[in-house]
Design an enzyme around this catalytic site. Structure first.
Site, mmCIF file in Angstrom:
data_model
loop_
_atom_site.group_PDB
_atom_site.id
_atom_site.type_symbol
_atom_site.label_atom_id
_atom_site.label_comp_id
_atom_site.label_asym_id
_atom_site.label_seq_id
_atom_site.Cartn_x
_atom_site.Cartn_y
_atom_site.Cartn_z
ATOM 1 N N TYR A 189 13.978 25.043 30.082
ATOM 2 C CA TYR A 189 14.714 25.517 28.904
ATOM 3 C C TYR A 189 16.218 25.567 29.145
ATOM 4 O O TYR A 189 16.996 25.506 28.201
ATOM 5 C CB TYR A 189 14.188 26.881 28.425
ATOM 6 N N PHE B 245 -14.002 -4.187 7.186
ATOM 7 C CA PHE B 245 -12.838 -4.730 7.879
ATOM 8 C C PHE B 245 -11.815 -3.647 8.232
ATOM 9 O O PHE B 245 -10.928 -3.869 9.048
ATOM 10 C CB PHE B 245 -12.181 -5.839 7.046
ATOM 11 N N PRO C 44 -7.033 10.729 2.775
ATOM 12 C CA PRO C 44 -7.415 9.481 3.427
ATOM 13 C C PRO C 44 -7.382 8.296 2.459
ATOM 14 O O PRO C 44 -7.455 8.482 1.238
ATOM 15 C CB PRO C 44 -8.839 9.746 3.904
ATOM 16 N N ARG D 152 6.850 -9.593 2.199
ATOM 17 C CA ARG D 152 5.663 -9.417 1.374
ATOM 18 C C ARG D 152 6.051 -9.408 -0.094
ATOM 19 O O ARG D 152 7.025 -8.764 -0.498
ATOM 20 C CB ARG D 152 4.950 -8.108 1.732
ATOM 21 N N GLU E 54 6.800 -3.943 5.570
ATOM 22 C CA GLU E 54 6.185 -4.981 4.734
ATOM 23 C C GLU E 54 7.252 -5.830 4.052
ATOM 24 O O GLU E 54 7.155 -7.066 4.012
ATOM 25 C CB GLU E 54 5.273 -4.344 3.685
ATOM 26 N N ASN F 284 -7.374 -8.606 10.537
ATOM 27 C CA ASN F 284 -7.308 -7.164 10.308
ATOM 28 C C ASN F 284 -7.421 -6.407 11.618
ATOM 29 O O ASN F 284 -8.140 -6.817 12.529
ATOM 30 C CB ASN F 284 -8.431 -6.699 9.367
ATOM 31 N N ASP G 88 -1.462 0.125 5.802
ATOM 32 C CA ASP G 88 -1.985 1.240 5.012
ATOM 33 C C ASP G 88 -2.289 2.429 5.911
ATOM 34 O O ASP G 88 -2.908 2.275 6.972
ATOM 35 C CB ASP G 88 -3.273 0.838 4.284
ATOM 36 N N ASP H 214 0.163 -6.277 5.533
ATOM 37 C CA ASP H 214 -0.383 -5.120 4.818
ATOM 38 C C ASP H 214 -0.493 -3.974 5.816
ATOM 39 O O ASP H 214 -1.123 -4.123 6.867
ATOM 40 C CB ASP H 214 -1.761 -5.469 4.257
ATOM 41 N N PRO I 30 -11.638 -12.292 2.550
ATOM 42 C CA PRO I 30 -10.840 -11.459 1.640
ATOM 43 C C PRO I 30 -11.716 -10.517 0.830
ATOM 44 O O PRO I 30 -12.874 -10.808 0.535
ATOM 45 C CB PRO I 30 -10.111 -12.476 0.758
ATOM 46 N N GLU J 74 37.111 22.923 8.607
ATOM 47 C CA GLU J 74 35.967 23.226 9.464
ATOM 48 C C GLU J 74 35.772 22.129 10.502
ATOM 49 O O GLU J 74 35.464 22.395 11.672
ATOM 50 C CB GLU J 74 34.695 23.381 8.626
ATOM 51 N N ARG K 155 -1.042 -11.816 1.260
ATOM 52 C CA ARG K 155 0.144 -11.086 1.699
ATOM 53 C C ARG K 155 0.460 -11.439 3.155
ATOM 54 O O ARG K 155 -0.457 -11.705 3.952
ATOM 55 C CB ARG K 155 -0.053 -9.590 1.544
ATOM 56 N N LEU L 117 0.833 8.151 -2.996
ATOM 57 C CA LEU L 117 0.118 8.100 -1.728
ATOM 58 C C LEU L 117 -1.240 8.771 -1.837
ATOM 59 O O LEU L 117 -1.367 9.847 -2.444
ATOM 60 C CB LEU L 117 0.958 8.799 -0.648
#
Length: 272
Positions: free
Chosen positions: A55, A243, A234, A203, A198, A176, A217, A215, A165, A23, A212, A231
């Site tokens: 297109y 923060f 939200p 980290r 990370e 942050n 998230d 970070d 922290p 192929e 760390r 996971l």
């Protein structure tokens, strides 16, 4: 999802994809169909090509893409088509690609085998933080890498705030911030990317809420709600973290929490 789309039906390409060596060497016919999702209201109102996609150009690009490499799976070809078109055409909100293999060598009579892949742009908000070493450098490098990763584009960044922290207080202060990212990576793919960044920042996860270098998230991803062993979207505690909410409010005051049905600004006002 956009309701408008352009359809390309059954574009024929002769290319060299398949599991078997013959192929790859001899090649065969593939048939490709596309749905290109975008807002066509301006193109329709003004008869303006710049508000749509050419297109014909798209078809030539897909042909070149199909012929330029050799893949074992048409799944891979389908993914490459969707991702390449989203990378190269900013107006596209989503792409659906169907690749048919009419001469699939399975030893049984059939019409065709096909694979359909759909990729779409999503809006994600990401919290960034660091309290070790050159904090600004760790954050800046991560943002630059994220913006240069295929499938991601950083649209907005907040100012960086110095904060005490959270949780474990016997450690240095944090910087942050928050990012708005357009991405066609799916949530778990985005998580894997952020964890890789990370790790590249060296980290070390020795204790929860500990110090760390970096970070990253996922706070929000469209209006998606996920809660599994890997996971949570939200972000589980974002409504209680000034923060997080303060820099996020700077770039997305009216982003809506899909569970609490409150904007980022409303959650911040309740907290402070």
């Amino acid at each position: 999802m956009m309701n408008d789309y352009i359809t390309v039906s059954r574009l024929e390409v002769y290319a060299n994809h398949g599991v078997f060596p013959e192929e790859n060497k001899l090649g065969q016919k593939f048939v490709i169909s596309l749905k290109l999702y975008l807002d066509l209201s301006k193109a329709g109102a003004d008869d303006d090509l710049t508000q749509s996609v050419d297109y014909g150009q798209v078809c030539r690009r897909v042909c070149d893409l199909a012929k330029s490499d050799t893949y074992k799976l048409i799944e891979k070809l389908s993914y490459e088509i969707t991702q390449t078109l989203l990378d190269e055409y900013e107006l596209l909100k989503a792409v659906e690609a169907t690749v048919e293999k009419p001469w699939a060598p399975i030893g049984l009579p059939l019409d065709t085998v096909s694979v359909t892949v759909k990729r779409a742009r999503h809006m994600a908000y990401i919290a960034v933080g660091s309290n070790m070493g050159d904090r600004e450098s760790y954050i800046g490098t991560a943002i630059e890498k994220l913006n240069h990763t295929r499938g991601c584009r950083v649209l907005r960044t907040s100012c960086l705030l110095e904060t005490k922290p959270y949780g474990v207080t016997d450690q240095p202060d944090f910087l942050n911030g928050a990012l708005c990212v357009s991405t066609y990576l799916r949530p778990h793919e985005l998580l894997e990317l952020l964890q890789r960044l990370e790790n590249e920042a060296m980290r070390v996860r020795e204790r929860r809420w500990g110090p760390r270098t970096l970070d990253l998230d996922i706070l929000l991803y469209d209006d998606v709600v996920i809660n599994d062993e890997r996971l949570c979207i939200p972000h589980a505690d974002m409504k209680n973290r000034e923060f997080v909410l303060k820099p996020l409010e700077e770039i997305a005051p009216f982003a809506l929490h899909p569970i609490y049905k409150k904007t980022v600004r409303e959650m911040l006002e309740e907290l402070v």
